[in-house]
Write a protein that holds these residues in place. Structure first.
Motif, PDB file in Angstrom:
ATOM      1  N   ARG A 176      -2.033   2.382   4.054  1.00 30.91           N
ATOM      2  CA  ARG A 176      -2.882   2.598   2.884  1.00 30.91           C
ATOM      3  C   ARG A 176      -2.244   3.587   1.928  1.00 30.91           C
ATOM      4  O   ARG A 176      -1.833   4.663   2.326  1.00 30.91           O
ATOM      5  N   VAL A 177      -2.178   3.204   0.675  1.00 29.95           N
ATOM      6  CA  VAL A 177      -1.840   4.123  -0.403  1.00 29.95           C
ATOM      7  C   VAL A 177      -2.899   3.913  -1.470  1.00 29.95           C
ATOM      8  O   VAL A 177      -3.094   2.796  -1.938  1.00 29.95           O
ATOM      9  N   GLY A 178      -3.594   4.957  -1.852  1.00 30.85           N
ATOM     10  CA  GLY A 178      -4.599   4.842  -2.890  1.00 30.85           C
ATOM     11  C   GLY A 178      -6.003   4.850  -2.340  1.00 30.85           C
ATOM     12  O   GLY A 178      -6.244   5.174  -1.183  1.00 30.85           O
ATOM     13  N   PRO A 179      -6.981   4.473  -3.187  1.00 29.27           N
ATOM     14  CA  PRO A 179      -8.394   4.580  -2.831  1.00 29.27           C
ATOM     15  C   PRO A 179      -8.792   3.636  -1.707  1.00 29.27           C
ATOM     16  O   PRO A 179      -8.047   2.734  -1.315  1.00 29.27           O
ATOM     17  N   GLU A 584       6.045   3.915   6.293  1.00 24.36           N
ATOM     18  CA  GLU A 584       5.208   3.268   5.283  1.00 24.36           C
ATOM     19  C   GLU A 584       3.922   4.046   5.079  1.00 24.36           C
ATOM     20  O   GLU A 584       3.488   4.816   5.927  1.00 24.36           O
ATOM     21  N   GLY A 585       3.295   3.799   3.936  1.00 22.94           N
ATOM     22  CA  GLY A 585       1.946   4.289   3.721  1.00 22.94           C
ATOM     23  C   GLY A 585       1.872   5.676   3.130  1.00 22.94           C
ATOM     24  O   GLY A 585       2.876   6.315   2.794  1.00 22.94           O
ATOM     25  N   SER A 586       0.642   6.156   2.996  1.00 21.85           N
ATOM     26  CA  SER A 586       0.374   7.447   2.369  1.00 21.85           C
ATOM     27  C   SER A 586       0.544   8.577   3.375  1.00 21.85           C
ATOM     28  O   SER A 586       0.330   8.410   4.577  1.00 21.85           O
ATOM     29  N   VAL A 587       0.916   9.748   2.852  1.00 18.53           N
ATOM     30  CA  VAL A 587       1.123  10.934   3.681  1.00 18.53           C
ATOM     31  C   VAL A 587       0.235  12.047   3.134  1.00 18.53           C
ATOM     32  O   VAL A 587       0.290  12.360   1.938  1.00 18.53           O
ATOM     33  N   GLY A 617      -3.669   7.044  -5.412  1.00 17.12           N
ATOM     34  CA  GLY A 617      -2.486   6.235  -5.142  1.00 17.12           C
ATOM     35  C   GLY A 617      -1.213   7.011  -4.902  1.00 17.12           C
ATOM     36  O   GLY A 617      -0.125   6.421  -4.898  1.00 17.12           O
ATOM     37  N   ALA A 618      -1.299   8.332  -4.719  1.00 16.31           N
ATOM     38  CA  ALA A 618      -0.084   9.125  -4.515  1.00 16.31           C
ATOM     39  C   ALA A 618       0.519   8.835  -3.144  1.00 16.31           C
ATOM     40  O   ALA A 618      -0.184   8.602  -2.169  1.00 16.31           O
ATOM     41  N   ARG A 619       1.849   8.869  -3.088  1.00  9.50           N
ATOM     42  CA  ARG A 619       2.542   8.663  -1.803  1.00  9.50           C
ATOM     43  C   ARG A 619       2.398   9.887  -0.911  1.00  9.50           C
ATOM     44  O   ARG A 619       2.214   9.763   0.295  1.00  9.50           O
ATOM     45  N   LEU A 620       2.486  11.074  -1.488  1.00  9.47           N
ATOM     46  CA  LEU A 620       2.391  12.330  -0.738  1.00  9.47           C
ATOM     47  C   LEU A 620       1.357  13.219  -1.412  1.00  9.47           C
ATOM     48  O   LEU A 620       1.421  13.458  -2.617  1.00  9.47           O
ATOM     49  N   THR A 621       0.413  13.722  -0.631  1.00 11.41           N
ATOM     50  CA  THR A 621      -0.667  14.550  -1.158  1.00 11.41           C
ATOM     51  C   THR A 621      -0.821  15.796  -0.297  1.00 11.41           C
ATOM     52  O   THR A 621      -0.771  15.706   0.937  1.00 11.41           O
ATOM     53  N   VAL A 622      -1.003  16.937  -0.943  1.00 11.76           N
ATOM     54  CA  VAL A 622      -1.347  18.171  -0.234  1.00 11.76           C
ATOM     55  C   VAL A 622      -2.825  18.435  -0.473  1.00 11.76           C
ATOM     56  O   VAL A 622      -3.276  18.495  -1.621  1.00 11.76           O
ATOM     57  N   VAL A 623      -3.588  18.572   0.615  1.00  9.91           N
ATOM     58  CA  VAL A 623      -5.040  18.637   0.517  1.00  9.91           C
ATOM     59  C   VAL A 623      -5.562  19.890   1.223  1.00  9.91           C
ATOM     60  O   VAL A 623      -5.225  20.129   2.386  1.00  9.91           O
ATOM     61  N   ASP A 634      -2.329   7.341   5.969  1.00 12.27           N
ATOM     62  CA  ASP A 634      -1.638   6.704   7.095  1.00 12.27           C
ATOM     63  C   ASP A 634      -1.024   7.751   8.017  1.00 12.27           C
ATOM     64  O   ASP A 634      -1.096   7.639   9.234  1.00 12.27           O
ATOM     65  N   HIS A 635      -0.415   8.766   7.418  1.00 13.59           N
ATOM     66  CA  HIS A 635       0.257   9.806   8.208  1.00 13.59           C
ATOM     67  C   HIS A 635      -0.294  11.158   7.754  1.00 13.59           C
ATOM     68  O   HIS A 635      -0.223  11.492   6.572  1.00 13.59           O
TER      69      HIS A 635
END
Length: 676
Positions: A176-179, A584-587, A617-623, A634-635
């Motif tokens: 998953r990448v995005g909403p 693959e996928g969102s981090v 839809g960001a590939r890498l997000t800091v939350v 995903d990761h």
């Protein structure tokens, strides 16, 4: 057995041709909806009728134009020749009904249509008349090109053949990448039962991580809008989420299901009469969110109602004066108070009954009085002045400002309810000059809504979906209950994920505050998104959380858990991110709020660009850990769990949330002992 793809090329070709036909029909439907708007403008009807018709036509055309691109069907039902009502028929199942002519058989039936229920509920044991259920496999990220139809599976239920669908499994596990995506193609039978519950039924879904409770709530909203369109157009449907980040995450689900224009907001977005510009210390916020404040506010409001010391009322008419004695006026006020109407309604009842008394006197003396006489007396200065004395007009801001400023007023309203320390916590240390200059806190906005509801009942909704409901305070629950008096609720949450100081520990108590004590509580414990390996540390933490909920279990045996003990947390986090980006996928990198800036700086120093939680839809997000609830990646790289657990009163619950956000892989970076 199930016939698995790759399917015979001639079968795939036939289905691709059918999809092309559906695409052409949908384009004609969109064009036809636009033409109906033009035609509707010329309809011979009253202005009001034409306005309503125009609104409906424009809304329908807008919804069709805004449908996200994608495959037009995901399944097919072939019914047996002797199936009741559908013998020998076949139907493609998709996110909306598609037809070449309004009266022609549909090329695609809506997933919410009654006939589609068999797609989710039929089994080899109970085929429900279905001979064959077909699922279609589309290329990941397909925008609906027929060439993206890559395979299919057939389950011959009429022959007793059945098995777990590989297509469903791959769709659920897809990176998953995005909403959030809709789950119309993968709804499980127990989820379908909840989605199709009747509009009059209020439900509470206690869902473990990865069980799809948020998706169930959104799909129930879409189902109800489809099944009861006129009723919900009148009364409205509301989606309440915990924060704007979460709302952004779910924003595309309903439009993908063909439902646009649904109000999706936070509780403060729904109730706030103005912006929250102030902040409360934790002890003050705790008192303001307590259920006892409802009675404190009621007392403070109705303390303004009193006929004590009031003089007789005399309304002149020419040389004569019509009178209501002080005793009569006091009795009218007392009777109205005993009826417990909303405050503004009570004021008007007093006015009406006083006018009735005056009219009786006038008509006994000189005959019937016309309506114009009544209106003149109702607005006469003597009556209005006396009404202002016994039942004054008031704004919620005035009542709350006086309560939080004047210790005497607070002591009178809170007597027997709040102890001295709690009263002291409520009083403003530096009161504003007036309520107009007050800096209201988020908790104050909830109290103002309570007062507003006491003064005049708000308009309600036909249905409200409340997500992350375990985090609501009693006073917040009351705000929702006021808007659902004549409607129903879908309450979604997980007691183990309760992170506010007032988070619920028992659904029975929470449902009483929400005004739906008889709502059925349904447990979802089987996860489809979060793998068992990822759930394992969270389930170990569960015993420390002080709530009675079953441990989550997962049908997925894939997934990876990697523990990364280190003496250099930031350096190891960078390493973990670089490794995660090879997959693959969102981090998502999740850290205690106070540590987020340091994590960002370390990533930037390594040349790694990371988005914030509001970037879709960001590939890498800091939350920050405080904002990750309801989100999925995903990761996930969980940074220093001990810091998350120690950052707030219910930090262990917050850590439980953090540990369950990964749908494929979880890395835990830590220098300190792990709380689980």
């Amino acid at each position: 057995m199930t016939s698995l793809h790759p399917a015979p090329e001639e079968t795939l070709h036939a289905e691709r041709v059918h999809h092309d036909r559906c695409r052409a029909a949908l384009a004609a439907m969109v064009e036809g909806a636009a033409e109906q708007i033009v035609a509707g403008e010329d309809v011979s009807a009253s202005g009001a009728d034409a306005e309503v018709l125009g609104y409906r036509l424009r809304s329908r055309a807008k919804a069709m134009r805004e449908l996200p691109p994608g495959p037009l069907f995901f399944g097919r039902l072939d019914f047996a020749a002797d199936a009741p009502g559908h013998g020998g028929q076949h139907y493609h199942v998709g996110r909306m009904r598609i037809t070449e002519e309004p009266t022609a058989p549909p090329l695609v039936v809506d997933w919410r249509a009654p006939v589609s229920r068999a797609f989710y509920q039929a089994s080899a044991r109970d085929p429900q008349g279905v001979a064959t259920r077909r699922r279609f496999g589309w290329a990941p990220g397909s925008r609906g090109d027929s060439a993206d139809l890559t395979g299919l599976e057939d389950e011959h239920l009429g022959r007793g053949e059945s098995r777990t669908s590989d297509i469903v499994a791959r769709e659920i596990e897809r990176p998953r990448v995005g909403p959030m995506r809709d789950i119309a193609a993968t709804i499980q039978p127990e989820q379908d039962d909840l989605v199709r519950a009747d509009l009059t039924d209020s439900l509470c879904v206690q869902g473990a991580p990865g069980t799809g409770k948020s998706a169930v709530g959104l799909h129930r909203a879409a189902y109800l809008l489809y099944t009861h369109p006129k009723r919900l157009q009148r009364s409205g449907l509301l989606i309440l989420g915990p924060n704007r980040t979460f709302l952004g995450h779910i924003a595309e689900v309903l439009p993908a299901l063909g439902e646009s224009g649904v109000r999706q907001t936070t509780l403060l977005g729904e109730v706030a009469r103005g912006p929250a510009t102030g902040a409360d210390p934790a002890p003050t916020a705790a008192v303001k969110h307590d259920a006892r404040m409802a009675e404190v506010l009621r007392r403070a409001l109705y303390a303004r109602v009193s006929a004590e010391g009031v003089a007789d009322l005399a309304v002149p008419e020419g040389s004569y004066r019509w009178r209501v004695t002080a005793g009569e006026l006091a009795r009218i006020v007392e009777r109205v108070r005993a009826e417990e109407p909303p405050y503004a309604v009570g004021r008007e009842r007093v006015r009406t009954r006083v006018v009735r008394r005056l009219r009786e006197q006038a008509e006994r003396r000189s005959g019937l009085r016309p309506a114009s006489w009544v209106r003149r007396v109702e607005r006469s200065r003597p009556l209005t002045a006396r009404l202002d004395a016994v039942w004054p007009k008031v704004r919620p801001e005035e009542v709350l400002a006086e309560l939080l400023t004047d210790g005497t007023v607070l002591d009178r309203a809170a007597d027997g309810l709040l102890d001295p320390d709690e009263r002291a916590a409520l009083l403003w240390p530096r009161p504003p000059r007036s309520h107009r200059s007050a800096r209201w806190s988020p908790a104050d906005l909830v109290l103002l809504d309570e007062l507003s509801g006491l003064i005049e009942h708000p308009e309600g909704y036909g249905h409200i979906v409340v997500d992350e409901a375990q985090d609501l305070s009693p006073m917040e629950c009351r705000a929702i209950a006021r808007r659902a008096v004549f409607g129903s609720l879908t309450v979604l949450g997980d007691l183990a994920q309760g992170t506010t100081p007032w988070a619920a520990r028992d659904w029975a108590v929470q449902l009483r505050h929400l005004g739906k004590p008889d709502a059925a509580v349904v447990l979802l414990t089987t996860g489809f998104r979060v793998p068992a390996a990822v759930l394992e540390p969270a389930n170990r933490l569960l015993a420390r959380l002080g709530v009675t909920v079953p441990a989550a279990r997962s049908l997925r045996t894939d997934g990876e858990l990697t523990l990364r003990p280190t003496g250099d947390v930031l350096g190891t986090t960078v390493t973990a991110v670089l490794h995660a980006l090879t997959g693959e996928g969102s981090v998502g990198v999740v850290a205690a709020d106070a540590d987020v800036a340091g994590v960002r700086e370390a990533l930037a120093a390594a040349g790694i660009e990371a988005a914030g939680p509001d970037t879709a839809g960001a590939r890498l997000t800091v939350v920050p850990a405080s904002l990750v609830k309801g989100l999925e990646y995903d990761h996930v790289i969980a940074v220093e769990p001990a810091a998350v657990a120690e950052a707030e009163q219910r930090g262990a619950h917050r850590l439980y949330v953090v540990l369950t956000r990964a749908v494929s892989r979880l890395d835990v970076v830590h220098a300190r002992p792990l709380p689980f």
